[in-house]
Design a protein around this motif. Structure first.
Motif, mmCIF file in Angstrom:
data_model
loop_
_atom_site.group_PDB
_atom_site.id
_atom_site.type_symbol
_atom_site.label_atom_id
_atom_site.label_comp_id
_atom_site.label_asym_id
_atom_site.label_seq_id
_atom_site.Cartn_x
_atom_site.Cartn_y
_atom_site.Cartn_z
ATOM 1 N N ARG A 195 0.857 -1.182 0.000
ATOM 2 C CA ARG A 195 0.000 0.000 0.000
ATOM 3 C C ARG A 195 0.894 1.234 0.000
ATOM 4 N N TRP A 196 0.583 2.206 -0.853
ATOM 5 C CA TRP A 196 1.451 3.378 -0.940
ATOM 6 C C TRP A 196 0.638 4.670 -0.857
ATOM 7 N N THR A 197 1.301 5.704 -0.271
ATOM 8 C CA THR A 197 0.702 7.032 -0.155
ATOM 9 C C THR A 197 1.778 8.069 -0.412
ATOM 10 N N ASN A 198 1.520 8.979 -1.320
ATOM 11 C CA ASN A 198 2.430 10.084 -1.575
ATOM 12 C C ASN A 198 2.319 11.074 -0.421
ATOM 13 N N LEU A 199 3.410 11.283 0.314
ATOM 14 C CA LEU A 199 3.359 12.116 1.514
ATOM 15 C C LEU A 199 3.246 13.611 1.197
ATOM 16 N N GLU A 200 3.518 13.997 -0.039
ATOM 17 C CA GLU A 200 3.376 15.402 -0.426
ATOM 18 C C GLU A 200 1.977 15.690 -0.978
ATOM 19 N N LYS B 125 -1.409 13.433 -0.395
ATOM 20 C CA LYS B 125 -1.981 12.177 0.100
ATOM 21 C C LYS B 125 -3.204 11.714 -0.677
ATOM 22 N N SER B 126 -3.679 12.560 -1.597
ATOM 23 C CA SER B 126 -4.763 12.103 -2.470
ATOM 24 C C SER B 126 -4.246 11.085 -3.485
ATOM 25 N N LYS B 127 -2.919 11.055 -3.649
ATOM 26 C CA LYS B 127 -2.297 10.067 -4.534
ATOM 27 C C LYS B 127 -1.918 8.850 -3.686
ATOM 28 N N ASN B 128 -2.630 7.780 -3.881
ATOM 29 C CA ASN B 128 -2.374 6.564 -3.118
ATOM 30 C C ASN B 128 -2.897 5.361 -3.895
ATOM 31 N N GLY B 129 -2.535 4.186 -3.442
ATOM 32 C CA GLY B 129 -2.989 2.994 -4.133
ATOM 33 C C GLY B 129 -2.362 1.746 -3.549
ATOM 34 N N GLU B 130 -2.495 0.663 -4.273
ATOM 35 C CA GLU B 130 -1.970 -0.618 -3.810
ATOM 36 C C GLU B 130 -1.402 -1.396 -4.990
ATOM 37 N N ILE C 82 9.476 4.565 -5.454
ATOM 38 C CA ILE C 82 10.638 4.686 -4.573
ATOM 39 C C ILE C 82 11.485 5.905 -4.922
ATOM 40 N N LEU C 83 11.119 6.591 -6.003
ATOM 41 C CA LEU C 83 11.799 7.842 -6.334
ATOM 42 C C LEU C 83 11.188 9.026 -5.592
ATOM 43 N N GLU C 84 9.920 8.879 -5.217
ATOM 44 C CA GLU C 84 9.188 9.984 -4.620
ATOM 45 C C GLU C 84 9.144 9.855 -3.100
ATOM 46 N N ASN C 85 8.632 10.901 -2.465
ATOM 47 C CA ASN C 85 8.453 10.895 -1.009
ATOM 48 C C ASN C 85 7.186 10.102 -0.695
ATOM 49 N N THR C 86 7.342 8.785 -0.656
ATOM 50 C CA THR C 86 6.190 7.895 -0.579
ATOM 51 C C THR C 86 6.270 7.003 0.651
ATOM 52 N N LEU D 96 5.474 3.564 2.097
ATOM 53 C CA LEU D 96 5.242 2.227 1.567
ATOM 54 C C LEU D 96 4.954 1.285 2.724
ATOM 55 N N GLU D 97 3.883 0.516 2.602
ATOM 56 C CA GLU D 97 3.490 -0.423 3.659
ATOM 57 C C GLU D 97 3.251 -1.798 3.043
ATOM 58 N N LEU D 98 3.809 -2.804 3.679
ATOM 59 C CA LEU D 98 3.716 -4.179 3.196
ATOM 60 C C LEU D 98 2.738 -4.975 4.053
ATOM 61 N N TRP D 99 1.871 -5.743 3.390
ATOM 62 C CA TRP D 99 0.935 -6.606 4.112
ATOM 63 C C TRP D 99 1.693 -7.813 4.653
ATOM 64 N N HIS D 100 1.686 -7.945 5.982
ATOM 65 C CA HIS D 100 2.440 -9.024 6.625
ATOM 66 C C HIS D 100 1.735 -9.438 7.901
ATOM 67 N N GLU D 101 1.415 -10.722 8.001
ATOM 68 C CA GLU D 101 0.758 -11.282 9.188
ATOM 69 C C GLU D 101 -0.507 -10.492 9.533
ATOM 70 N N ASP D 102 -1.371 -10.323 8.531
ATOM 71 C CA ASP D 102 -2.707 -9.732 8.693
ATOM 72 C C ASP D 102 -2.696 -8.249 9.043
ATOM 73 N N ARG D 103 -1.634 -7.556 8.693
ATOM 74 C CA ARG D 103 -1.618 -6.101 8.903
ATOM 75 C C ARG D 103 -0.588 -5.475 7.973
ATOM 76 N N TYR D 104 -0.710 -4.173 7.764
ATOM 77 C CA TYR D 104 0.262 -3.431 6.969
ATOM 78 C C TYR D 104 1.356 -2.882 7.881
ATOM 79 N N ILE D 105 2.611 -3.054 7.471
ATOM 80 C CA ILE D 105 3.725 -2.505 8.236
ATOM 81 C C ILE D 105 4.577 -1.623 7.314
ATOM 82 N N PRO D 106 5.091 -0.504 7.811
ATOM 83 C CA PRO D 106 5.933 0.372 6.974
ATOM 84 C C PRO D 106 7.224 -0.332 6.562
ATOM 85 N N ILE D 107 7.644 -0.110 5.345
ATOM 86 C CA ILE D 107 8.914 -0.649 4.846
ATOM 87 C C ILE D 107 9.687 0.457 4.140
#
Length: 208
Positions: free
Chosen positions: A123-128, A130-135, A157-161, A163-174
């Motif tokens: 799951r990703w969200t552009n921090l500059e 936040k209306s730009k997001n997706g999976e 990964i070029l932008e200020n984004t 990034l969260e990875l689905w792991h063990e039934d939850r999203y964790i920042p990576i």
């Protein structure tokens, strides 16, 4: 009544089993690269992943020293993983490696999950903005599937984004620090040069 045997493993044994299991999974995924469409044997179709002698020599002599190298004689491949990547087994993330096929004179980019889990859901969200997001969801597959995922993932990964990875039934920042993102950017950039810029990438990460 017989006493129940103690079947627990020590932390060190669990760590060894985990590494062995992930290594075995990676080998199976690598071999699945070739469970793909039939090759055109007419000689008229040029693979976009084919590499020239000059590009191979440049990579091996100039870029390869920055990588950890694993020779897989069983698969007739050499695997390159960027040396400054996060290597701690406890870090759950997404990694990339470059595979050189010694038989076909081709190079592939390979998506790895450090936890060994598939599908990979990010799951990703552009921090500059936040209306730009997706999976992004990556199910695995052949070499073309891995390449397609990398082309889609690279701009994030070029932008200020975030990034969260689905792991063990939850999203964790990576990839929260620059080290993790740099390892991916540099690997993709080196691969792009190795196949003579066949990928259309936005931006040019530094070689270091």
């Amino acid at each position: 009544m017989a006493k129940k045997s103690n079947d627990t493993f020590s932390p060190e044994m669990k760590r060894i089993l985990k590494i062995f299991g992930i290594g075995s999974l990676v080998f199976v995924l690598i071999m699945s690269f070739f469970n793909e469409r039939r090759a055109n044997n007419s000689g008229k179709e040029e693979s976009p992943m084919r590499i020239s002698d000059a590009d191979r020599l440049y990579f091996k002599n100039v870029r390869a020293p920055y990588y950890d190298i694993e020779n897989r004689k069983d698969a007739k491949m050499t695997i390159y993983r960027y040396g400054k990547r996060a290597k701690t087994e406890e870090v759950v993330s997404v990694g990339l490696s470059i595979l050189l096929n010694r038989v076909k004179d081709e190079a592939y980019i390979f998506v790895e999950s450090t936890s060994g889990e598939f599908p990979i859901k990010i799951r990703w969200t552009n921090l500059e903005d936040k209306s730009k997001n997706g999976e992004l969801v990556f199910e695995g597959g052949d070499k073309y599937s891995h390449l397609a995922f990398v082309e889609e993932f690279y701009p994030l990964i070029l932008e200020n984004t975030l990034l969260e990875l689905w792991h063990e039934d939850r999203y964790i920042p990576i990839l929260e620090g620059e080290v993790g993102k740099d390892a991916l950017r540099i690997t993709i950039n080196d691969y792009n040069k190795l196949i003579n810029n066949s990928i259309n990438l936005n931006g040019t990460p530094q070689d270091r």
